[in-house]
Every structure is written in C-alpha cells, then in structure tokens.
Write a protein that holds these residues in place. Structure first.
Motif, PDB file in Angstrom:
ATOM      1  N   ARG A   1       0.946  -1.114   0.070  1.00  0.00           N
ATOM      2  CA  ARG A   1       0.087   0.027   0.145  1.00  0.00           C
ATOM      3  C   ARG A   1       0.993   1.201  -0.059  1.00  0.00           C
ATOM      4  O   ARG A   1       1.978   1.319   0.453  1.00  0.00           O
ATOM      5  CB  ARG A   1      -0.976  -0.248   1.113  1.00  0.00           C
ATOM      6  N   ALA A   2       0.407   2.178  -0.518  1.00  0.00           N
ATOM      7  CA  ALA A   2       1.165   3.615  -0.662  1.00  0.00           C
ATOM      8  C   ALA A   2       1.650   3.989   0.683  1.00  0.00           C
ATOM      9  O   ALA A   2       1.101   4.139   1.617  1.00  0.00           O
ATOM     10  CB  ALA A   2       0.162   4.613  -1.012  1.00  0.00           C
ATOM     11  N   PHE A   3       3.129   3.935   0.773  1.00  0.00           N
ATOM     12  CA  PHE A   3       3.823   4.003   2.136  1.00  0.00           C
ATOM     13  C   PHE A   3       3.503   5.708   2.282  1.00  0.00           C
ATOM     14  O   PHE A   3       3.278   5.975   3.695  1.00  0.00           O
ATOM     15  CB  PHE A   3       5.074   3.811   1.799  1.00  0.00           C
ATOM     16  N   SER A   4       3.516   6.506   1.621  1.00  0.00           N
ATOM     17  CA  SER A   4       3.494   7.813   1.820  1.00  0.00           C
ATOM     18  C   SER A   4       2.008   8.318   2.610  1.00  0.00           C
ATOM     19  O   SER A   4       1.937   9.437   3.318  1.00  0.00           O
ATOM     20  CB  SER A   4       3.660   8.746   0.576  1.00  0.00           C
ATOM     21  N   THR A   5       1.181   7.541   2.448  1.00  0.00           N
ATOM     22  CA  THR A   5      -0.168   7.930   3.065  1.00  0.00           C
ATOM     23  C   THR A   5      -0.274   7.125   4.211  1.00  0.00           C
ATOM     24  O   THR A   5      -1.356   7.148   4.667  1.00  0.00           O
ATOM     25  CB  THR A   5      -1.278   7.858   2.194  1.00  0.00           C
ATOM     26  N   SER A   6       0.478   6.238   4.471  1.00  0.00           N
ATOM     27  CA  SER A   6       0.503   5.763   5.890  1.00  0.00           C
ATOM     28  C   SER A   6       0.976   6.219   7.085  1.00  0.00           C
ATOM     29  O   SER A   6       2.169   6.604   7.182  1.00  0.00           O
ATOM     30  CB  SER A   6       1.050   4.328   5.716  1.00  0.00           C
ATOM     31  N   ALA A   7       0.566   6.287   8.234  1.00  0.00           N
ATOM     32  CA  ALA A   7       1.320   6.515   9.552  1.00  0.00           C
ATOM     33  C   ALA A   7       2.228   5.346   9.861  1.00  0.00           C
ATOM     34  O   ALA A   7       1.598   4.180   9.592  1.00  0.00           O
ATOM     35  CB  ALA A   7       0.237   6.833  10.570  1.00  0.00           C
ATOM     36  N   MET A   8       3.310   5.477  10.464  1.00  0.00           N
ATOM     37  CA  MET A   8       4.252   4.437  10.855  1.00  0.00           C
ATOM     38  C   MET A   8       4.488   4.654  12.370  1.00  0.00           C
ATOM     39  O   MET A   8       4.517   5.437  12.882  1.00  0.00           O
ATOM     40  CB  MET A   8       5.290   4.534  10.036  1.00  0.00           C
ATOM     41  N   GLY A   9       4.538   3.584  13.068  1.00  0.00           N
ATOM     42  CA  GLY A   9       4.883   3.430  14.432  1.00  0.00           C
ATOM     43  C   GLY A   9       5.875   2.415  14.777  1.00  0.00           C
ATOM     44  O   GLY A   9       6.347   1.337  13.775  1.00  0.00           O
ATOM     45  N   TRP A  10       6.660   2.457  15.730  1.00  0.00           N
ATOM     46  CA  TRP A  10       7.650   1.434  16.429  1.00  0.00           C
ATOM     47  C   TRP A  10       6.915   1.033  17.909  1.00  0.00           C
ATOM     48  O   TRP A  10       6.625   1.844  18.647  1.00  0.00           O
ATOM     49  CB  TRP A  10       8.942   1.906  16.501  1.00  0.00           C
ATOM     50  N   PHE A  11       6.969  -0.300  18.001  1.00  0.00           N
ATOM     51  CA  PHE A  11       6.517  -0.767  19.174  1.00  0.00           C
ATOM     52  C   PHE A  11       7.754  -1.587  19.745  1.00  0.00           C
ATOM     53  O   PHE A  11       8.511  -1.888  19.119  1.00  0.00           O
ATOM     54  CB  PHE A  11       5.309  -1.664  18.937  1.00  0.00           C
ATOM     55  N   ARG A  12       7.500  -2.201  20.846  1.00  0.00           N
ATOM     56  CA  ARG A  12       8.610  -2.800  21.518  1.00  0.00           C
ATOM     57  C   ARG A  12       8.039  -3.937  22.373  1.00  0.00           C
ATOM     58  O   ARG A  12       7.066  -3.615  23.289  1.00  0.00           O
ATOM     59  CB  ARG A  12       9.771  -2.368  22.266  1.00  0.00           C
ATOM     60  N   GLN A  13       8.578  -5.065  22.901  1.00  0.00           N
ATOM     61  CA  GLN A  13       8.119  -6.198  23.823  1.00  0.00           C
ATOM     62  C   GLN A  13       9.156  -6.947  24.165  1.00  0.00           C
ATOM     63  O   GLN A  13      10.041  -7.460  23.564  1.00  0.00           O
ATOM     64  CB  GLN A  13       7.173  -7.003  22.808  1.00  0.00           C
ATOM     65  N   ALA A  14       9.240  -6.488  25.515  1.00  0.00           N
ATOM     66  CA  ALA A  14      10.363  -7.226  26.442  1.00  0.00           C
ATOM     67  C   ALA A  14       9.862  -8.869  26.622  1.00  0.00           C
ATOM     68  O   ALA A  14       8.493  -8.948  26.766  1.00  0.00           O
ATOM     69  CB  ALA A  14      10.576  -6.529  27.587  1.00  0.00           C
ATOM     70  N   PRO A  15      10.452  -9.719  27.140  1.00  0.00           N
ATOM     71  CA  PRO A  15       9.863 -11.190  27.725  1.00  0.00           C
ATOM     72  C   PRO A  15       9.003 -10.596  28.817  1.00  0.00           C
ATOM     73  O   PRO A  15       9.222  -9.972  29.828  1.00  0.00           O
ATOM     74  CB  PRO A  15      11.361 -11.649  28.020  1.00  0.00           C
ATOM     75  N   GLY A  16       7.979 -11.432  28.408  1.00  0.00           N
ATOM     76  CA  GLY A  16       7.024 -11.619  29.844  1.00  0.00           C
ATOM     77  C   GLY A  16       5.900 -10.116  30.085  1.00  0.00           C
ATOM     78  O   GLY A  16       5.330 -10.083  30.775  1.00  0.00           O
ATOM     79  N   LYS A  17       6.421  -9.296  28.882  1.00  0.00           N
ATOM     80  CA  LYS A  17       5.642  -8.178  29.082  1.00  0.00           C
ATOM     81  C   LYS A  17       4.643  -7.942  27.965  1.00  0.00           C
ATOM     82  O   LYS A  17       4.891  -8.474  26.593  1.00  0.00           O
ATOM     83  CB  LYS A  17       6.556  -6.875  29.191  1.00  0.00           C
ATOM     84  N   GLU A  18       3.748  -6.737  27.878  1.00  0.00           N
ATOM     85  CA  GLU A  18       2.762  -6.642  26.724  1.00  0.00           C
ATOM     86  C   GLU A  18       3.777  -5.704  25.672  1.00  0.00           C
ATOM     87  O   GLU A  18       4.762  -4.960  26.001  1.00  0.00           O
ATOM     88  CB  GLU A  18       1.700  -5.998  27.464  1.00  0.00           C
ATOM     89  N   ARG A  19       3.391  -5.837  24.526  1.00  0.00           N
ATOM     90  CA  ARG A  19       3.769  -4.940  23.509  1.00  0.00           C
ATOM     91  C   ARG A  19       3.300  -3.499  23.859  1.00  0.00           C
ATOM     92  O   ARG A  19       2.412  -3.352  24.253  1.00  0.00           O
ATOM     93  CB  ARG A  19       3.375  -5.431  22.187  1.00  0.00           C
TER      94      ARG A  19
END
Length: 124
Positions: free
Chosen positions: A27-45
């Motif tokens: 899909r058109a990248f330029s019209t998408s919002a982008m994010g970063w998430f992280r998940q440590a062991p035993g924890k929620e994203r």
C-alpha cells in the motif's frame, strides 16, 4: 496492507546507539502513518514512537522521549528509529507497524500491518 521488514537490531552497551530501519512495500507508504513498538520478555507490546504521513507529526513514549527519534524517507519507503543513550531497560524485540487510518497510534489497535521484529539487547 503493507509488508514490513525491520533491520538494524543487535547488541550494544549502555549509553550506545543503534538505528533501526523498516522497509515497506505494498500500500502507498506515503499515506500511511508509521509506528514502532517493543516487547520485552513477559511483558505486553508497548508503544515507542509514531509518525503521521506528514513528517511534522511525531509522538513518543515518555520513556524514550529525548533519546529516540523516528523519521521516514518516503522516496525509499523506509521508516527509521534512531536510538541514543540506550539503557538496559530498552532491551526488547522492536516491531515496525503501519496504519492506514492514522488513528489510535499509541495503541496496537491503530495498526493493520506489522513486521517480524528485530532484537535489541542493551548490556549494562
């Protein structure tokens, strides 16, 4: 949907830096919002950072504000996460995500496409 592939993770000492990359296709990248998430062991994203389709709109979790910087290159259909002054508590698998709606960017529900993740380990 958007296909996402992260890279750039690794092992770094506390106080060091890493730059994650996320290459997008579909899909058109330029019209998408982008994010970063992280998940440590035993924890929620958890939310790390996001950027709207307009590069003027950025958002950060309080835990990374002032240390991490999200950016995007629409010509290369790539989003980046520059991580400086890394701490052991930053250790996690980092995921890139794309949002067609551009809404609810602080939560996983706001995103419709996810990468496979890249491991970041910060040693003390």
């Amino acid at each position: 949907q958007v296909q996402l592939v992260e890279s750039g993770g690794g092992l770094v000492q506390a106080g060091g830096s890493l730059r994650l990359s996320c290459a997008a296709s579909g899909r058109a990248f330029s019209t998408s919002a982008m994010g970063w998430f992280r998940q440590a062991p035993g924890k929620e994203r958890e939310f790390v950072a996001a950027m709207g389709w307009s590069r003027s709109s950025t958002h950060y979790a309080d835990s990374v504000k002032g240390r991490f910087t999200i950016s995007r290159d629409n010509a290369k259909t790539t989003v980046y996460l520059q991580m400086d002054s890394l701490k052991p508590e930053d250790t996690a698998v980092y995921y890139c995500a794309a949002s067609g709606s551009g809404r609810f960017l602080y939560t996983t529900f706001g995103y419709d496409s996810w990468g496979q993740g890249t491991q970041v380990t910060v040693s003390s």
